[in-house]
Design an enzyme around this catalytic site. Structure first.
Site, mmCIF file in Angstrom:
data_model
loop_
_atom_site.group_PDB
_atom_site.id
_atom_site.type_symbol
_atom_site.label_atom_id
_atom_site.label_comp_id
_atom_site.label_asym_id
_atom_site.label_seq_id
_atom_site.Cartn_x
_atom_site.Cartn_y
_atom_site.Cartn_z
ATOM 1 N N ARG B 26 -29.473 9.135 -63.542
ATOM 2 C CA ARG B 26 -28.100 8.818 -64.193
ATOM 3 C C ARG B 26 -28.103 8.862 -65.801
ATOM 4 O O ARG B 26 -27.993 8.074 -66.508
ATOM 5 C CB ARG B 26 -28.031 7.235 -63.909
ATOM 6 C CG ARG B 26 -27.664 6.643 -62.334
ATOM 7 C CD ARG B 26 -27.400 5.329 -62.601
ATOM 8 N NE ARG B 26 -27.201 4.763 -61.295
ATOM 9 C CZ ARG B 26 -26.502 4.624 -60.460
ATOM 10 N NH1 ARG B 26 -25.362 5.205 -60.725
ATOM 11 N NH2 ARG B 26 -26.459 4.332 -59.250
ATOM 12 N N ARG B 30 -22.807 4.977 -67.905
ATOM 13 C CA ARG B 30 -21.995 3.876 -68.899
ATOM 14 C C ARG B 30 -22.918 3.285 -69.947
ATOM 15 O O ARG B 30 -22.346 2.788 -70.961
ATOM 16 C CB ARG B 30 -21.855 2.378 -67.932
ATOM 17 C CG ARG B 30 -20.714 2.532 -67.216
ATOM 18 C CD ARG B 30 -20.278 1.221 -66.729
ATOM 19 N NE ARG B 30 -21.570 0.941 -65.444
ATOM 20 C CZ ARG B 30 -21.528 -0.110 -64.999
ATOM 21 N NH1 ARG B 30 -21.382 -1.286 -65.545
ATOM 22 N NH2 ARG B 30 -22.384 -0.419 -63.981
ATOM 23 N N ARG B 39 -14.692 7.846 -69.476
ATOM 24 C CA ARG B 39 -14.214 7.300 -68.309
ATOM 25 C C ARG B 39 -12.800 6.873 -68.074
ATOM 26 O O ARG B 39 -12.194 6.510 -67.256
ATOM 27 C CB ARG B 39 -15.249 6.314 -68.188
ATOM 28 C CG ARG B 39 -15.402 5.708 -66.697
ATOM 29 C CD ARG B 39 -15.199 6.352 -65.293
ATOM 30 N NE ARG B 39 -15.035 5.465 -64.286
ATOM 31 C CZ ARG B 39 -13.657 4.996 -63.943
ATOM 32 N NH1 ARG B 39 -12.702 5.593 -64.642
ATOM 33 N NH2 ARG B 39 -13.292 4.489 -63.098
ATOM 34 N N ASP B 76 -20.834 11.508 -57.225
ATOM 35 C CA ASP B 76 -21.369 10.162 -56.596
ATOM 36 C C ASP B 76 -21.653 10.449 -55.028
ATOM 37 O O ASP B 76 -20.910 11.489 -54.584
ATOM 38 C CB ASP B 76 -20.351 9.161 -56.470
ATOM 39 C CG ASP B 76 -20.785 7.809 -56.058
ATOM 40 O OD1 ASP B 76 -21.251 6.856 -56.783
ATOM 41 O OD2 ASP B 76 -20.973 7.493 -54.918
ATOM 42 N N TYR B 152 -23.631 2.600 -46.475
ATOM 43 C CA TYR B 152 -22.642 2.331 -47.134
ATOM 44 C C TYR B 152 -21.296 2.653 -46.188
ATOM 45 O O TYR B 152 -20.372 1.724 -46.125
ATOM 46 C CB TYR B 152 -22.267 3.243 -48.521
ATOM 47 C CG TYR B 152 -23.301 2.848 -49.443
ATOM 48 C CD1 TYR B 152 -22.943 1.854 -50.440
ATOM 49 C CD2 TYR B 152 -24.274 3.752 -49.542
ATOM 50 C CE1 TYR B 152 -23.836 1.599 -51.634
ATOM 51 C CE2 TYR B 152 -25.109 3.371 -50.901
ATOM 52 C CZ TYR B 152 -24.915 2.347 -51.606
ATOM 53 O OH TYR B 152 -25.967 1.990 -52.446
#
Lengths: 348, 348
Positions: B26, B30, B39, B76, B152
């Site tokens: 990562r 963010r 973003r 992702d 998921y």
């Protein structure tokens, strides 16, 4: 073997028993309709835990249904922060919420001077259980380990990355040590109280032991647990202490060797064959069926349980799950599993 | 040593390098103000991942700031279920939400016939990155491992107990195998596409590898990963594949021995000294600084990083974190850590 000794205590004292004694983490709880009915009689979950009539009944419900070899006091690890004066609430669906304590200034708001007084209802619950339980059923008391309790106190609830609690421990280890020391002292008081009231074994739940690097694991998981175990053993050498460092991975062995615990709980991911070779020569082991196996039940559940029992048959073993029973568990699957475990026999 | 070989690839091919090459899971994200600005230019997170202009720029941002030895494609793991036709949304603050596929009937709604077409924008991102990256920086492609992606897809998002996905696997292993097989095939197509577009190494993220009992770990983590690795190696034997079975604990060694991966990522809880003894003789290792150490920074960060580098100095080592960078990370701490790592030297 002492013929009158409860089978759970025999196993926890290192003896191979005719069959592995069994109990289930969260054997009292939401998956039981009679629990849900009982739970509705108190407003808050903390009130529920601290009302002896209700906590005694919640503890006994699974004993009546499944006749496991142990009862575990119905309570929550977060009664301890509450007893230290921290605000603790349980919201339906979202888990616990605490007024977070994130630094030395926050620590000043905690008060460890009346743990016994505030948790007196728990002592009453334990002593009533000790009197009411069937003769063969052992009574287990418990507390959260300081590290795990601290994660909730500092994060203000559950967490994904533990950035607040680790952040404090990394930035200001001496300040964080003061919180851990307070928790060690309070936990010793709380567990001695449970033993005095009739708890015959103790489990220390370290649910978040697995999120720390090795050096921090030794400081925040191993050392505080060792201090609690030493204090308990000094006063009550015959009361076995089970440590459950969930997720400790390859640090399980260091945990067993360095904490002085009498038995170790295995999480779902620990291979039983590895535990048989690495841990069981040191202490009795407890575990470790995946709780989801009890949701799905059927042949798969018996086969998975049987593999665990076989792998750990060479030493002392207490059968349990690798984590708590899940709310969607059909109670009849617990009944079937309990029958299966009751029917096992091995050469003594 | 090939003098023109990128240092990351040298290490992943098993060579001790002058210093451990480094990158950060990562590293784009963010915590970077320029990322947050970027973003805001796309509505949905999936759109953001699938717009090459934006994904290329997001990938390059940390390269400009920190000059790590590798860039990792910005994307992702859930673009793959989306490419199979599953509805996938990312809600701010709550994580991903998927239209859950929980049984064989649900499987019928998935379609693996156009993975390449739907993920063509990712191939474009990779090929533009391959052209634009500084000469010494290696380009890493990635995918989620079938087990983790399946969690998921079946849970419909994140999970605490994995009761839905394990429930399916336990209740109906053949049906669940069909989902895993579909994911293996789609993942091979997707990763081959990335290699063809210019990815020089591949990482397979198995974030939830640690929640399975041993037998299920072998079936749902090891076997699908081994199948993907074999398919990739058959076509591109020189492209190293890094496996990251987060939380695998004492099953790390079985994972390394049985999957055929070229290098292994260590999570934060793996003791580096253990990895040096048990894993590094088998494959290069990557990891494993606690990301919270980069939030707190300061001397503690350098000391913790130094301990990892020292413990793994006897073999091939890629420095990384044990999990992804946290949104609250001060970018200047990443700058300082990168400088520290750049300054390390060891005898070759």
């Amino acid at each position: 073997m002492n013929r009158n000794e409860k089978i759970l205590l025999s196993a926890l004292r290192g003896r191979r028993t005719m069959r592995p004694p069994f109990w289930y983490m969260r054997q009292a709880g939401r998956y039981l309709p009679e629990y849900r009915e009982l739970r509705a009689r108190a407003d808050g979950f903390l009130d529920f835990c601290l009302t002896p009539d209700l906590a005694v009944e919640a503890t006994l419900q699974p004993i009546r249904r499944f006749a496991p070899d142990a009862a575990i006091l119905f309570s929550d690890i977060l009664v301890l922060p509450w007893a230290l004066g921290q605000e603790v609430r349980f919201e339906e669906g979202t888990g616990p919420l605490l007024e977070a304590v994130t630094d030395t200034a926050g620590l000043a708001g905690l008060d460890g001077s009346d743990v016994e007084g505030r948790l007196a209802p728990v002592a009453e619950t334990v002593s009533r259980l000790a009197a009411e339980l069937p003769e063969a059923v052992a009574l287990i008391g418990f507390a959260g380990a300081p590290w795990t309790v601290a994660t909730y106190m500092v994060e203000g609830g559950g967490s994904r990355d533990f950035a607040a609690v680790k952040g404090w421990a990394y930035r200001d280890p001496d300040g964080f040590q003061a919180l851990i020391d307070l928790l060690v002292q309070a936990t010793v008081i709380y567990l001695r109280m449970q033993v005095a009231a009739g708890a015959e074994a103790i489990q220390i739940f370290d649910t978040w032991a697995g999120v720390l690097p090795e050096a921090d694991f030794r400081r925040w998981v191993v050392a505080p647990t060792a201090a609690i175990v030493a204090a308990l053993k000094a006063e009550s050498p015959r009361v076995p202490v089970i440590g459950f460092p969930r997720g400790a991975g390859m640090l399980y062995e260091a945990y067993v060797r360095e904490t002085g615990i009498d038995a170790v709980g295995l999480d779902t991911a620990v291979p039983p064959s590895w535990a048989a070779a690495a841990l069981q020569p040191l202490v009795p082991v407890q575990g470790n069926l995946d709780p989801v196996r009890v949701v799905t039940g059927s042949d798969g559940m018996f086969a998975a349980a049987g593999r665990i029992v076989d792998a750990l048959a060479g030493g002392a073993h207490v059968f349990n799950l690798g984590h708590g029973l899940i709310p969607t568990t059909p109670p009849e699957n617990v009944t079937a599993l309990s029958g299966f475990l009751r029917g096992l026999k091995k050469s003594p």
